[in-house]
Design an enzyme around this catalytic site. Structure first.
Site, mmCIF file in Angstrom:
data_model
loop_
_atom_site.group_PDB
_atom_site.id
_atom_site.type_symbol
_atom_site.label_atom_id
_atom_site.label_comp_id
_atom_site.label_asym_id
_atom_site.label_seq_id
_atom_site.Cartn_x
_atom_site.Cartn_y
_atom_site.Cartn_z
ATOM 1 N N TYR A 42 0.763 -0.973 -0.069
ATOM 2 C CA TYR A 42 0.034 -0.214 -0.039
ATOM 3 C C TYR A 42 0.693 1.201 0.063
ATOM 4 C CZ TYR A 42 -4.151 -2.985 1.193
ATOM 5 O OH TYR A 42 -4.990 -3.969 1.241
ATOM 6 N N HIS A 115 -0.967 -12.127 0.728
ATOM 7 C CA HIS A 115 -1.752 -11.046 0.119
ATOM 8 C C HIS A 115 -2.407 -11.836 -1.254
ATOM 9 C CE1 HIS A 115 -2.096 -6.455 -0.470
ATOM 10 N NE2 HIS A 115 -3.502 -7.053 -0.578
ATOM 11 N N PRO A 194 -16.183 -3.754 2.352
ATOM 12 C CA PRO A 194 -17.449 -4.160 2.575
ATOM 13 C C PRO A 194 -18.522 -3.107 2.345
ATOM 14 C CG PRO A 194 -16.419 -3.390 4.563
ATOM 15 C CD PRO A 194 -15.556 -3.319 3.575
ATOM 16 N N LEU A 195 -18.238 -2.003 1.975
ATOM 17 C CA LEU A 195 -19.244 -0.770 1.390
ATOM 18 C C LEU A 195 -18.813 -0.625 0.006
ATOM 19 C CD1 LEU A 195 -19.020 1.365 4.461
ATOM 20 C CD2 LEU A 195 -20.637 -0.221 3.989
ATOM 21 N N GLY A 198 -17.338 2.609 -0.807
ATOM 22 C CA GLY A 198 -17.990 3.810 -0.375
ATOM 23 C C GLY A 198 -19.409 3.895 -1.372
ATOM 24 N N PHE A 199 -19.518 2.900 -2.343
ATOM 25 C CA PHE A 199 -20.798 2.829 -3.124
ATOM 26 C C PHE A 199 -22.054 2.525 -2.268
ATOM 27 C CE2 PHE A 199 -23.926 0.461 -5.691
ATOM 28 C CZ PHE A 199 -24.134 1.529 -6.605
ATOM 29 N N ALA A 205 -25.680 10.297 -4.947
ATOM 30 C CA ALA A 205 -26.939 10.257 -5.585
ATOM 31 C C ALA A 205 -26.768 10.313 -7.079
ATOM 32 C CB ALA A 205 -27.596 11.653 -5.150
#
Length: 318
Positions: A42, A115, A194-195, A198-199, A205
């Protein structure tokens, strides 16, 4: 709920300055986070052209409470331009652990991941190397990221695998194929993205665009024109449940997996302290077994697997 630290300096645009990233980690600990996830690969490019190492920021941030947390990092992935190289040879893993220990300012790693599966190296060889690192006190447990059942069983037979870190969210449930193995072997699922980058937070909107060359959200199917439209039904479902439960959409998505199985730990990432607080509170959302079943039933009818298959052509490192 753990904190995925990647986005502080990798794959989400311009890296935060190390001091600022460390402050975010300190803030997360102060509000109750005790599980922090990073990786050797990273990295990002600072405005002055130097390399920002996520492990260095994490190491700086956790100094004051190192012995009170679970620290996870990963090895054997290297970026060369836009491609990646895998090397899970014993020598490469040993070199990687020394670099991570130095950057993280610690003498042991709580949870050390392979990884990605390296097709050139047998799982027994990787597992034996991890067993030796455990005996030497350099790691306390090991895991594998993005793994399938056969490889996992073979590795586990040599040195017990404590955790698997796979993609898992309400719109990407493919990992559920492995749930019976996780339960059988006593393995924790650490759910990354898990999101869905961010979606699923309900923040967008309208379909967003990400112009920074080091922001990999631009290549994700859910943010494409087709994907954004494809998943609206799932977003509407989550939004309606969030309103019913007086929670946010992110809290419903995280609470759904937390309450589904006692051995699932999501690690959403964010640069926002407010989002950290929101995500941490997901475990307190009142979702019953009946609620989970209803959500699953509704998701099953949406045939989201078709879209998941299209994401196989997007970048793999997250």
């Amino acid at each position: 709920v753990g904190l995925g630290c990647m986005g502080l300096s990798h794959a989400f645009g311009t890296p935060l300055e190390r001091a600022e990233a460390a402050e975010k980690i300190q803030a997360a600990y102060d509000m109750g986070y005790t599980f922090f996830d990073t990786a050797e690969c990273y990295t990002g490019t600072n405005p002055d052209g130097t390399t920002a190492y996520n492990e260095e920021a994490v190491g700086e941030g956790i100094k004051g409470f190192r012995d009170k947390i679970v620290l996870a990092t990963k090895c054997e992935v290297k970026f060369t331009g836009k491609s990646m190289e895998l090397d899970s040879s014993p020598a490469a893993i040993r070199k990687a652990i020394e670099g991570s220990l130095h950057r993280l300012q610690t003498d042991y790693i709580d949870l050390y991941y392979q990884h990605r599966v390296d097709p050139k190296v047998e799982p027994e060889v990787v597992a034996e190397t991890m067993a030796q690192l455990k005996k030497e006190g350099k790691i306390r447990a090991w895991g594998i990221s993005c793994v399938e059942g056969d490889y996992l069983r073979r590795a586990h037979a040599i040195c017990p695998v404590s955790a698997v870190q796979n993609v898992y969210s309400v719109i990407d449930r493919d990992t559920e194929r492995l749930f019976s193995i996780f339960k059988e072997l006593g393995i924790t699922l650490v759910a990354f993205t898990p999101l869905a980058k961010g979606f699923l937070s309900g923040r967008y909107a309208e379909r967003p665009t990400f112009d920074h060359p080091e922001d990999n959200r631009s290549g994700r199917f859910q943010f494409s024109e087709e994907g954004f439209a494809y998943y609206q039904q799932a977003l509407d479902l989550i939004r309606s449940i969030a309103e019913e439960k007086s929670a946010t959409m992110a809290q419903i998505c995280l609470g759904w997996m937390i309450h589904k199985k006692p051995w699932i730990v999501p690690i959403p990432g964010t640069r926002s302290v407010e989002r950290m607080k929101e995500n941490l509170a997901s475990a307190d959302v009142d979702l019953t077994a009946e609620d989970i079943a209803k959500i699953d039933e509704a998701l099953n009818k949406m045939n989201l697997a078709d879209a998941a298959a299209k994401r196989l052509n997007t970048p793999k490192i997250q």
